[in-house]
Write a protein that holds these residues in place. Sequence first.
Motif, PDB file in Angstrom:
ATOM      1  N   UNK A   1     -12.683  -4.992   6.534  1.00 27.19           N
ATOM      2  CA  UNK A   1     -11.418  -4.328   6.214  1.00 27.19           C
ATOM      3  C   UNK A   1     -11.602  -2.836   6.463  1.00 27.19           C
ATOM      4  N   UNK A   2     -10.724  -2.265   7.295  1.00 23.19           N
ATOM      5  CA  UNK A   2     -10.750  -0.816   7.531  1.00 23.19           C
ATOM      6  C   UNK A   2      -9.769  -0.082   6.627  1.00 23.19           C
ATOM      7  N   UNK A   3      -8.718  -0.773   6.221  1.00 25.58           N
ATOM      8  CA  UNK A   3      -7.712  -0.172   5.355  1.00 25.58           C
ATOM      9  C   UNK A   3      -6.803  -1.252   4.808  1.00 25.58           C
ATOM     10  N   UNK A   4      -6.149  -0.957   3.706  1.00 23.60           N
ATOM     11  CA  UNK A   4      -5.234  -1.914   3.087  1.00 23.60           C
ATOM     12  C   UNK A   4      -4.358  -1.170   2.089  1.00 23.60           C
ATOM     13  N   UNK A   5      -3.289  -1.814   1.683  1.00 20.61           N
ATOM     14  CA  UNK A   5      -2.412  -1.209   0.692  1.00 20.61           C
ATOM     15  C   UNK A   5      -1.384  -2.209   0.207  1.00 20.61           C
ATOM     16  N   UNK A   6      -0.608  -1.793  -0.788  1.00 22.57           N
ATOM     17  CA  UNK A   6       0.377  -2.708  -1.355  1.00 22.57           C
ATOM     18  C   UNK A   6       1.814  -2.397  -0.936  1.00 22.57           C
ATOM     19  N   UNK A   7       2.011  -1.373  -0.099  1.00 22.02           N
ATOM     20  CA  UNK A   7       3.362  -1.103   0.395  1.00 22.02           C
ATOM     21  C   UNK A   7       3.865  -2.296   1.192  1.00 22.02           C
TER      22      UNK A   7
ATOM     23  N   UNK B   1       0.291  -8.623   7.466  1.00 18.81           N
ATOM     24  CA  UNK B   1       1.364  -8.348   6.512  1.00 18.81           C
ATOM     25  C   UNK B   1       1.463  -9.524   5.550  1.00 18.81           C
ATOM     26  N   UNK B   2       1.607  -9.243   4.296  1.00 17.79           N
ATOM     27  CA  UNK B   2       1.803 -10.305   3.315  1.00 17.79           C
ATOM     28  C   UNK B   2       3.225 -10.855   3.437  1.00 17.79           C
ATOM     29  N   UNK B   3       4.139  -9.995   3.833  1.00 17.63           N
ATOM     30  CA  UNK B   3       5.561 -10.331   3.840  1.00 17.63           C
ATOM     31  C   UNK B   3       5.965 -11.001   5.151  1.00 17.63           C
ATOM     32  N   UNK B   4       6.636 -12.140   5.012  1.00  7.43           N
ATOM     33  CA  UNK B   4       7.211 -12.776   6.198  1.00  7.43           C
ATOM     34  C   UNK B   4       8.248 -11.807   6.750  1.00  7.43           C
ATOM     35  N   UNK B   5       8.184 -11.531   8.013  1.00 10.17           N
ATOM     36  CA  UNK B   5       9.062 -10.535   8.626  1.00 10.17           C
ATOM     37  C   UNK B   5       8.301  -9.286   9.011  1.00 10.17           C
TER      38      UNK B   5
ATOM     39  N   UNK C   1     -11.001  -9.690  -4.197  1.00 11.49           N
ATOM     40  CA  UNK C   1     -10.806 -11.041  -3.668  1.00 11.49           C
ATOM     41  C   UNK C   1      -9.381 -11.503  -3.971  1.00 11.49           C
ATOM     42  N   UNK C   2      -8.860 -11.173  -5.147  1.00 14.17           N
ATOM     43  CA  UNK C   2      -7.498 -11.597  -5.480  1.00 14.17           C
ATOM     44  C   UNK C   2      -6.467 -10.944  -4.557  1.00 14.17           C
ATOM     45  N   UNK C   3      -6.740  -9.710  -4.073  1.00 10.96           N
ATOM     46  CA  UNK C   3      -5.840  -9.078  -3.117  1.00 10.96           C
ATOM     47  C   UNK C   3      -5.893  -9.814  -1.777  1.00 10.96           C
ATOM     48  N   UNK C   4      -7.096 -10.182  -1.335  1.00  9.01           N
ATOM     49  CA  UNK C   4      -7.264 -10.848  -0.043  1.00  9.01           C
ATOM     50  C   UNK C   4      -6.705 -12.265  -0.034  1.00  9.01           C
ATOM     51  N   UNK C   5      -6.804 -12.966  -1.155  1.00  4.67           N
ATOM     52  CA  UNK C   5      -6.457 -14.383  -1.129  1.00  4.67           C
ATOM     53  C   UNK C   5      -4.970 -14.605  -0.893  1.00  4.67           C
ATOM     54  N   UNK C   6      -4.690 -15.718  -0.255  1.00  3.61           N
ATOM     55  CA  UNK C   6      -3.320 -16.094   0.061  1.00  3.61           C
ATOM     56  C   UNK C   6      -3.057 -16.011   1.551  1.00  3.61           C
TER      57      UNK C   6
ATOM     58  N   UNK D   1      -2.530   6.758   3.119  1.00  4.25           N
ATOM     59  CA  UNK D   1      -3.250   5.583   3.586  1.00  4.25           C
ATOM     60  C   UNK D   1      -4.733   5.918   3.645  1.00  4.25           C
ATOM     61  N   UNK D   2      -5.555   4.965   3.281  1.00  6.49           N
ATOM     62  CA  UNK D   2      -6.981   5.196   3.163  1.00  6.49           C
ATOM     63  C   UNK D   2      -7.731   4.298   4.139  1.00  6.49           C
ATOM     64  N   UNK D   3      -8.262   4.878   5.213  1.00  9.16           N
ATOM     65  CA  UNK D   3      -9.006   4.127   6.208  1.00  9.16           C
ATOM     66  C   UNK D   3     -10.447   4.605   6.247  1.00  9.16           C
ATOM     67  N   UNK D   4     -11.310   3.762   6.815  1.00  9.46           N
ATOM     68  CA  UNK D   4     -12.710   4.123   7.014  1.00  9.46           C
ATOM     69  C   UNK D   4     -13.142   3.681   8.393  1.00  9.46           C
TER      70      UNK D   4
END
Length: 185
Positions: free
Chosen positions: A114-120, A143-147, A29-34, A9-12
């Motif tokens: 944003x301090x950190x993010x990922x696709x897991x 979380x992108x995922x419901x749940x 931006x495409x990662x953030x959108x939605x 994990x990559x934080x700053x």
Amino acid sequence: MAPGAQTVLNFRPPSPEIGSKADFVPPTISFLQGKWYITHSTLPMWKSNRNVTVTYTPLPNNGDVLDDLVEYQPLKSDKQKKLEGYDTPDANVSASYSWRGRGLLKLITSHWQVLGYGDEDDGWIVTYFSKTLFTPAGLDIYSRRKGGLSEGLLLRIRNDLRKINDENIKILAACMFAVRHDWEK
């Protein structure tokens, strides 16, 4: 990556004065959108509300500026509430935005990054928001995922937040609470 191996994990830290992390690549931006589910926070407002989401949509005439829609429900009501605004990128700090409200909130501003993010687990983000006249400084986990996120990933995120070289972030990370969601709906 080998089966069962975990990505790092990559934080700053949250401020350029503290020092920016040279290997931190900001999300696109495409990662953030939605739509994102706010699953953990330090913002006191979310203790009395549930089903908190934020949806980012690039504005048609300026793809770097995001429409920002926060939706939530009070714990004891099915009424849907919302906070509308827009996020303008900070030219001096990557993955950092100035929020300005819309409508009755147009005079209200705040700063977040944003301090950190990922696709897991289908995607996650950790944001830091600065203190305003109405809110204390704090942290959110999206979380992108419901749940929400898996327990393992959530534990890794919380542990890594405590390792950031910033005492305020360490304190905030220890104070995070789960935001209630009605996942079964």
